[in-house]
Enzyme design. Structure first.
Site, PDB file in Angstrom:
ATOM      1  N   LYS A 149      -2.462   0.510 -25.012  1.00 53.25           N
ATOM      2  CA  LYS A 149      -2.778   0.354 -26.446  1.00 53.25           C
ATOM      3  C   LYS A 149      -1.202   0.210 -27.424  1.00 53.25           C
ATOM      4  O   LYS A 149      -0.629  -0.688 -27.291  1.00 53.25           O
ATOM      5  CB  LYS A 149      -3.686   1.459 -26.816  1.00 53.25           C
ATOM      6  CG  LYS A 149      -4.986   1.082 -26.044  1.00 53.25           C
ATOM      7  CD  LYS A 149      -5.924   2.295 -26.307  1.00 53.25           C
ATOM      8  CE  LYS A 149      -7.354   1.931 -25.865  1.00 53.25           C
ATOM      9  NZ  LYS A 149      -7.337   2.848 -24.568  1.00 53.25           N
ATOM     10  N   ARG A 182      -1.982  -2.525 -18.787  1.00 51.92           N
ATOM     11  CA  ARG A 182      -3.406  -2.047 -18.786  1.00 51.92           C
ATOM     12  C   ARG A 182      -3.479  -1.115 -17.533  1.00 51.92           C
ATOM     13  O   ARG A 182      -3.128  -1.387 -16.344  1.00 51.92           O
ATOM     14  CB  ARG A 182      -4.258  -3.395 -18.323  1.00 51.92           C
ATOM     15  CG  ARG A 182      -5.707  -2.846 -18.805  1.00 51.92           C
ATOM     16  CD  ARG A 182      -6.440  -4.078 -18.884  1.00 51.92           C
ATOM     17  NE  ARG A 182      -6.360  -4.789 -20.242  1.00 51.92           N
ATOM     18  CZ  ARG A 182      -7.049  -4.465 -21.487  1.00 51.92           C
ATOM     19  NH1 ARG A 182      -7.651  -3.274 -21.280  1.00 51.92           N
ATOM     20  NH2 ARG A 182      -6.644  -4.783 -22.437  1.00 51.92           N
ATOM     21  N   TYR A 185       0.887  -1.149  -0.235  1.00 54.13           N
ATOM     22  CA  TYR A 185      -0.097   0.017  -0.081  1.00 54.13           C
ATOM     23  C   TYR A 185       0.916   1.063   0.067  1.00 54.13           C
ATOM     24  O   TYR A 185       1.818   1.281   0.826  1.00 54.13           O
ATOM     25  CB  TYR A 185      -0.897  -0.121   1.347  1.00 54.13           C
ATOM     26  CG  TYR A 185      -2.332  -0.435   0.856  1.00 54.13           C
ATOM     27  CD1 TYR A 185      -3.046   0.367   0.098  1.00 54.13           C
ATOM     28  CD2 TYR A 185      -3.094  -1.161   1.469  1.00 54.13           C
ATOM     29  CE1 TYR A 185      -4.405   0.052  -0.470  1.00 54.13           C
ATOM     30  CE2 TYR A 185      -4.260  -1.694   0.983  1.00 54.13           C
ATOM     31  CZ  TYR A 185      -4.876  -0.889   0.097  1.00 54.13           C
ATOM     32  OH  TYR A 185      -6.239  -1.213  -0.265  1.00 54.13           O
ATOM     33  N   ASP A 190      -6.914  13.361 -25.042  1.00 54.21           N
ATOM     34  CA  ASP A 190      -6.864  11.956 -24.751  1.00 54.21           C
ATOM     35  C   ASP A 190      -6.242  11.295 -25.779  1.00 54.21           C
ATOM     36  O   ASP A 190      -6.852  10.836 -26.978  1.00 54.21           O
ATOM     37  CB  ASP A 190      -8.091  11.594 -24.395  1.00 54.21           C
ATOM     38  CG  ASP A 190      -8.132   9.914 -24.133  1.00 54.21           C
ATOM     39  OD1 ASP A 190      -7.269   9.210 -24.282  1.00 54.21           O
ATOM     40  OD2 ASP A 190      -9.224   9.470 -23.565  1.00 54.21           O
ATOM     41  N   THR A 241      -3.886   5.748 -22.069  1.00 50.40           N
ATOM     42  CA  THR A 241      -3.725   4.624 -21.292  1.00 50.40           C
ATOM     43  C   THR A 241      -2.466   4.199 -21.679  1.00 50.40           C
ATOM     44  O   THR A 241      -1.876   4.575 -22.648  1.00 50.40           O
ATOM     45  CB  THR A 241      -4.844   3.710 -21.887  1.00 50.40           C
ATOM     46  OG1 THR A 241      -5.032   3.788 -23.413  1.00 50.40           O
ATOM     47  CG2 THR A 241      -6.147   3.878 -21.420  1.00 50.40           C
ATOM     48  N   GLU A 282      -0.487   4.807  -0.648  1.00 48.31           N
ATOM     49  CA  GLU A 282      -1.319   5.802  -0.771  1.00 48.31           C
ATOM     50  C   GLU A 282      -0.340   6.951  -0.508  1.00 48.31           C
ATOM     51  O   GLU A 282       0.326   7.190   0.329  1.00 48.31           O
ATOM     52  CB  GLU A 282      -2.462   5.829   0.251  1.00 48.31           C
ATOM     53  CG  GLU A 282      -3.505   5.086  -0.239  1.00 48.31           C
ATOM     54  CD  GLU A 282      -4.655   4.609   0.548  1.00 48.31           C
ATOM     55  OE1 GLU A 282      -4.173   4.252   1.806  1.00 48.31           O
ATOM     56  OE2 GLU A 282      -5.785   4.724   0.383  1.00 48.31           O
TER      57      GLU A 282
HETATM   58  N1  DSN Z   1     -12.292   0.322 -24.965  1.00 45.81           N
HETATM   59  C1  DSN Z   1     -11.399   1.140 -25.957  1.00 45.81           C
HETATM   60  C2  DSN Z   1     -11.333   1.098 -27.330  1.00 45.81           C
HETATM   61  O1  DSN Z   1     -11.350  -0.101 -27.598  1.00 45.81           O
HETATM   62  O2  DSN Z   1     -10.883   1.943 -28.015  1.00 45.81           O
HETATM   63  C3  DSN Z   1     -11.391   2.626 -25.314  1.00 45.81           C
HETATM   64  O3  DSN Z   1     -11.490   2.601 -24.070  1.00 45.81           O
END
Ligand code: DSN
Length: 414
Positions: free
Chosen positions: A227, A233, A52, A198, A224, A54
């Protein structure tokens, strides 16, 4: 890799093994997915899970964080270098909380925000009515032009001048062309709004130098990490120094509790991988592959939204083949090609069974495929879509997929 769980929990081990096999034997073509390196997997599976922490490095609410602090500092330092960001928070659990944390940090509930409509390529958290973003803030949505299917920056500017939002969000999940972040930031500035980008889908392309960066123009950038960036993730928020304090406060204690330091370790590993010169080659190849795949699909009579792609993804309109998105998704699944049914701009059909499919090249590029394979992938896809209701056709395509998967193996020692 599974030596312990195999002994203690054979059911879980078997399910994981099945998923490894599935990933090895399909064309994974969902553009928001990728296959991380064994090093990223190892870091995520480490004992950093147990702690933990925090708070933030060197200011924690729990003892025993002297080692964890080194890891979070390292991830932040690498992220700053990778993107040229002034301030980075690597704690967001995933993309949706990261976006909500930015709104929560810099706006009052009910404030007006402009974001791209989900049905034309945006994201749920960019103001969809069913999402927390659309309920807690007054979102006005922009989309693409009907004839070109492209963002119309003049129209967005006009809308911003009329609506006078407090924030303008750019970024998309189903837009196959470049986004002009500089123009978005200028529009925001001209109406006194905060600019937020984003870049979740294209973060790997940005660091690879094949998509223009939102830095240094944009006030706040979320992404994120799983990707095109090919990490664990999770997500992160980057911003100009002037927004650092409220952003950090909104992440913790505003929205989240203990950070997932094992995932932050995975982020640090992925950032180091993305800092290597080879990653630039990877990013370039993703785009080359998407273009080659687009040419192959077009030659098969499939209409591509906007006529092609500049990035990692394609939106295919299947109406010319008289097949729906869901029919294609199901048939392709049977042929071991994974895509998702997706609305196309101004789709006459409903989101659950829309007119299109969304597909991308990050995973096939990770496997080492190049333009010549993309030609073949496009032909196999088109054959499966045309033969969506003919099991023998789907079986023949599956054989072609399995053959190519063998030539480009994945996770051989897992
Ligand atoms: N679920 C993602 C996508 O497939 O683009 C976006 O959050």
């Amino acid at each position: 890799m599974l030596e312990h769980v195999q002994k203690t929990d054979s059911k879980v081990a078997q399910i994981i093994q099945s998923e490894i096999k599935r990933q090895q034997t399909v064309f994974e073509m969902i553009p928001s997915e990728n296959m991380v390196s064994p090093s990223v997997l190892e870091a995520m599976g480490s004992v950093l899970n147990n702690k933990y922490s925090e708070g933030y490095p060197h200011k924690r609410y729990y003892g025993g964080n002297e080692v964890i602090d080194q890891m979070e500092d390292l991830a932040i330092e690498r992220a700053k270098k990778l993107f040229g960001a002034e301030h980075v928070n690597v704690q967001p659990y995933s993309g949706s909380p990261a976006n909500l944390e930015v709104y929560f940090a810099l706006l009052q509930l009910g404030d007006k925000i402009m974001g791209m409509s989900l049905s034309e390529g945006g994201h749920l958290t960019h103001g969809h009515a069913v999402n927390f973003s659309g309920k807690a803030y007054q979102f006005v949505q922009y989309g693409v032009q009907k004839d070109t299917e492209l963002l119309d920056y003049d129209a967005i500017e006009k809308q911003a001048k009329t609506e006078k939002p407090k924030m303008i969000v750019s970024g998309a999940t189903a837009y196959p062309r470049r986004i002009d972040f500089k123009r978005f930031a200028e529009i925001a500035q001209s109406v006194g709004a905060i600019s937020m980008a984003d870049i979740s889908h294209i973060a790997g392309l940005v660091v690879g130098g094949v998509h223009p960066s939102p830095f240094p123009f944009t006030d706040v950038v979320t992404t994120t990490t799983h990707k095109t960036l090919r990490g664990p993730r999770g997500a992160m928020i980057m911003c100009k120094e002037q927004f650092a304090k409220p952003i950090d406060k909104a992440v913790f204690p505003g929205m989240q509790g203990g950070p997932h330091e094992h995932i932050i370790a995975g982020k640090a590993v992925a950032f180091a991988e993305a800092l290597k010169p080879e990653f630039k080659d990877y990013a370039r190849q993703i785009v080359k592959n998407a273009k080659a795949l687009g040419e192959s699909l077009s030659a098969e009579g499939i209409r591509l939204v906007t006529g092609g792609t500049d990035n990692h993804l394609l939106l295919a309109d299947l109406r010319p083949l008289n097949v729906t998105g869901k029919q294609a998704e199901t048939a392709l699944d049977q042929a071991h090609i994974t895509v998702n049914a997706n609305t196309i701009p101004f789709d006459p059909r409903k989101p659950f069974d829309p007119s299109g499919i969304r597909l991308g090249t990050p995973v096939l590029t990770t496997r080492g495929m190049k333009e010549s394979e993309m030609q073949e992938v496009g032909q196999l896809m088109a054959r499966a879509i045309r033969g969506w209701d003919k099991p023998s056709e789907l079986e023949a395509v599956k054989r072609g997929v399995l053959y190519l998967c063998k030539q480009f193996p994945l996770y051989e020692d897992l």
